[in-house]
Design an enzyme around this catalytic site. Sequence first.
Site: not given
Length: 191
Positions: A40, A63, A139, A142, A166, A175
């Site tokens: 991230r 995170k 993002h 990533r 996930h 994603y």
Amino acid sequence: MNFVQPIRDQDVIDGIKEYLKLRSLRNYLFFCLGIYSGLRVSDLLSLKVGMVRSTHITLVEQKTHNKKNPKKKRFIIHPSIREDLDRFIAGKSDDEYLFVSRQIKTKSKLRGKPIGRSTAYKMLNDVARHFNLAEIGTHTLRKTWGYQLYMANPNNLALLMEMFNHENPLDTLRYIGYSQDMMDAAISGMK
């Protein structure tokens, strides 16, 4: 919050790398570490020089879903950027931030702090404009890592699920933008 996409085209990725390398080694390495590690942006910005001196980066993601029992993650530094990274960190101390801002922080008046998320976002959006890319954000790096890894070998789905924390393969495919690719192909193929 806008939904951002991965960069799907390897030629575009290579073009971005060349574009950034000519303008700023810091920004080039930021982009490359993002697309080659899947970290991230908050984790990229927290990297210190000492963390990238060896072949791997070891860190606890900031995170994480499991705050009570956080796991250390270990990522290889892609061999293609090793020489540039070594040149970039030469002469720097291990406790310096890797992606240092050139500006003095407004409130604290401190130097040597990492660039902010907004600076990273602005840099990526400059790149997006130059390469006519839409739906790009922090993002994107990533997601690009995940998309490229999946496209190289769809058997990497379990690895991606673990990396992204996930529990459902569909969440991972959504994603990285692969679900959208499948929907687009299915609709385009209709008679």
